[in-house]
Design a protein around this motif. Structure first.
Motif, mmCIF file in Angstrom:
data_model
loop_
_atom_site.group_PDB
_atom_site.id
_atom_site.type_symbol
_atom_site.label_atom_id
_atom_site.label_comp_id
_atom_site.label_asym_id
_atom_site.label_seq_id
_atom_site.Cartn_x
_atom_site.Cartn_y
_atom_site.Cartn_z
ATOM 1 N N SER A 3 73.907 -35.286 56.865
ATOM 2 C CA SER A 3 72.868 -34.919 55.906
ATOM 3 C C SER A 3 72.223 -36.185 55.357
ATOM 4 C CB SER A 3 73.444 -34.074 54.773
ATOM 5 O OG SER A 3 74.398 -34.813 54.056
ATOM 6 N N PHE A 4 71.089 -36.017 54.725
ATOM 7 C CA PHE A 4 70.327 -37.137 54.184
ATOM 8 C C PHE A 4 69.679 -36.669 52.896
ATOM 9 C CE2 PHE A 4 66.482 -39.817 54.000
ATOM 10 C CZ PHE A 4 67.077 -41.069 54.094
ATOM 11 N N ASN A 5 69.851 -37.418 51.822
ATOM 12 C CA ASN A 5 69.342 -37.011 50.513
ATOM 13 C C ASN A 5 68.600 -38.187 49.900
ATOM 14 O OD1 ASN A 5 68.861 -36.049 47.966
ATOM 15 N ND2 ASN A 5 70.984 -35.583 47.483
ATOM 16 N N LYS A 6 67.289 -38.230 50.068
ATOM 17 C CA LYS A 6 66.465 -39.292 49.503
ATOM 18 C C LYS A 6 65.129 -38.701 49.072
ATOM 19 C CE LYS A 6 65.040 -43.961 50.024
ATOM 20 N NZ LYS A 6 65.765 -45.173 50.237
ATOM 21 N N VAL A 7 64.669 -39.106 47.881
ATOM 22 C CA VAL A 7 63.425 -38.607 47.313
ATOM 23 C C VAL A 7 62.594 -39.801 46.880
ATOM 24 C CG1 VAL A 7 62.428 -37.286 45.403
ATOM 25 C CG2 VAL A 7 64.534 -36.522 46.474
ATOM 26 N N ILE A 8 61.301 -39.751 47.182
ATOM 27 C CA ILE A 8 60.350 -40.744 46.690
ATOM 28 C C ILE A 8 59.180 -39.975 46.084
ATOM 29 C CG2 ILE A 8 58.807 -42.656 47.261
ATOM 30 C CD1 ILE A 8 60.680 -43.275 49.624
ATOM 31 N N LEU A 9 58.907 -40.236 44.806
ATOM 32 C CA LEU A 9 57.839 -39.557 44.077
ATOM 33 C C LEU A 9 56.945 -40.577 43.389
ATOM 34 C CD1 LEU A 9 59.994 -36.944 42.163
ATOM 35 C CD2 LEU A 9 58.613 -36.495 44.193
ATOM 36 N N MET A 10 55.659 -40.303 43.321
ATOM 37 C CA MET A 10 54.749 -41.115 42.524
ATOM 38 C C MET A 10 53.953 -40.155 41.650
ATOM 39 S SD MET A 10 51.972 -44.033 43.548
ATOM 40 C CE MET A 10 50.823 -42.926 44.335
ATOM 41 N N GLY A 11 53.975 -40.404 40.359
ATOM 42 C CA GLY A 11 53.265 -39.531 39.439
ATOM 43 C C GLY A 11 53.190 -40.140 38.055
ATOM 44 N N LYS A 28 74.180 -44.903 28.916
ATOM 45 C CA LYS A 28 72.838 -44.416 28.602
ATOM 46 C C LYS A 28 72.271 -43.595 29.757
ATOM 47 C CE LYS A 28 72.353 -46.992 24.882
ATOM 48 N NZ LYS A 28 72.000 -46.770 23.585
ATOM 49 N N VAL A 29 71.533 -42.555 29.396
ATOM 50 C CA VAL A 29 70.753 -41.778 30.361
ATOM 51 C C VAL A 29 69.362 -41.576 29.765
ATOM 52 C CG1 VAL A 29 71.556 -39.535 29.477
ATOM 53 C CG2 VAL A 29 70.647 -39.703 31.800
ATOM 54 N N ALA A 30 68.353 -41.781 30.607
ATOM 55 C CA ALA A 30 66.969 -41.524 30.213
ATOM 56 C C ALA A 30 66.496 -40.302 30.976
ATOM 57 C CB ALA A 30 66.087 -42.725 30.531
ATOM 58 N N ARG A 31 66.026 -39.318 30.245
ATOM 59 C CA ARG A 31 65.486 -38.102 30.852
ATOM 60 C C ARG A 31 63.967 -38.258 30.900
ATOM 61 N NH1 ARG A 31 69.979 -33.968 30.588
ATOM 62 N NH2 ARG A 31 71.625 -35.522 30.748
ATOM 63 N N LEU A 32 63.411 -38.162 32.096
ATOM 64 C CA LEU A 32 61.977 -38.337 32.302
ATOM 65 C C LEU A 32 61.386 -37.064 32.883
ATOM 66 C CD1 LEU A 32 62.147 -41.757 34.192
ATOM 67 C CD2 LEU A 32 61.887 -41.434 31.743
ATOM 68 N N GLY A 33 60.182 -36.754 32.519
ATOM 69 C CA GLY A 33 59.418 -35.679 33.143
ATOM 70 C C GLY A 33 58.264 -36.307 33.895
ATOM 71 N N VAL A 34 58.143 -35.989 35.189
ATOM 72 C CA VAL A 34 57.107 -36.587 36.023
ATOM 73 C C VAL A 34 56.231 -35.486 36.612
ATOM 74 C CG1 VAL A 34 56.644 -38.044 38.037
ATOM 75 C CG2 VAL A 34 58.641 -38.509 36.607
ATOM 76 N N ALA A 35 54.923 -35.657 36.506
ATOM 77 C CA ALA A 35 53.971 -34.738 37.127
ATOM 78 C C ALA A 35 53.458 -35.388 38.405
ATOM 79 C CB ALA A 35 52.808 -34.447 36.187
ATOM 80 N N VAL A 36 53.620 -34.670 39.512
ATOM 81 C CA VAL A 36 53.149 -35.130 40.816
ATOM 82 C C VAL A 36 52.093 -34.131 41.279
ATOM 83 C CG1 VAL A 36 53.819 -35.638 43.187
ATOM 84 C CG2 VAL A 36 55.425 -36.079 41.312
ATOM 85 N N ASN A 37 50.893 -34.614 41.548
ATOM 86 C CA ASN A 37 49.810 -33.721 41.955
ATOM 87 C C ASN A 37 49.797 -33.532 43.462
ATOM 88 O OD1 ASN A 37 48.802 -33.212 39.397
ATOM 89 N ND2 ASN A 37 47.524 -35.031 39.428
#
Length: 136
Positions: A3-11, A28-37
């Motif tokens: 299996s392969f688990n990799k994600v690349i997002l730009m938003g 520490k953990v930072a929770r981010l919300g990302v909008a990808v169009n």
């Protein structure tokens, strides 16, 4: 089975990072919300942008850097892996698929987005005197 688990997002960030200390260790953990169009044609054949909202978690030093330098509306590039969060609330089991970031690249804002070079949050260096650039 392999299996392969990799994600690349730009938003763009949909909210300011929420940085918290977790558990007994206080990591520490930072929770981010990302909008990808996603650009595609609508039912009438016109090109439209359809947003996809993705939750991203950044951990440890990366979380601290996100909290320090990122804010709502900022463009970022995230590289990481999919992770399933599960929890139980009021006797009901819940699940949510999110991205666990391994690197986050802080992208330039405005007109510089297409031609400028971004700053990497996975390779911190000493801050520079110029306040226009994030020192990564």
């Amino acid at each position: 089975m392999a299996s392969f688990n990799k994600v690349i997002l730009m938003g763009n960030l949909t909210r300011d990072p929420d940085v918290r200390a977790t558990g007994v260790t206080g990591m520490k953990v930072a929770r981010l919300g990302v909008a990808v169009n996603e650009r595609r044609r609508d039912r009438n054949g016109n090109m439209q942008e359809f947003p996809v909202f993705v939750d991203v978690d950044a951990w440890d030093k990366l979380a601290e850097l996100c909290g320090q330098y990122l804010s709502k509306g900022r463009s970022i590039l995230v590289e990481g892996r999919l992770q399933m969060d599960t929890w139980e609330k009021d006797g009901v089991k819940h699940q949510k698929l999110k991205v666990r970031a391994s690197t986050i690249k802080f992208l330039p804002q405005g007109d510089r987005l297409n031609g400028g070079s971004g700053m990497r949050a996975d390779l911190p260096v000493a801050p520079e005197a110029d306040g226009d650039e994030i020192p990564f």
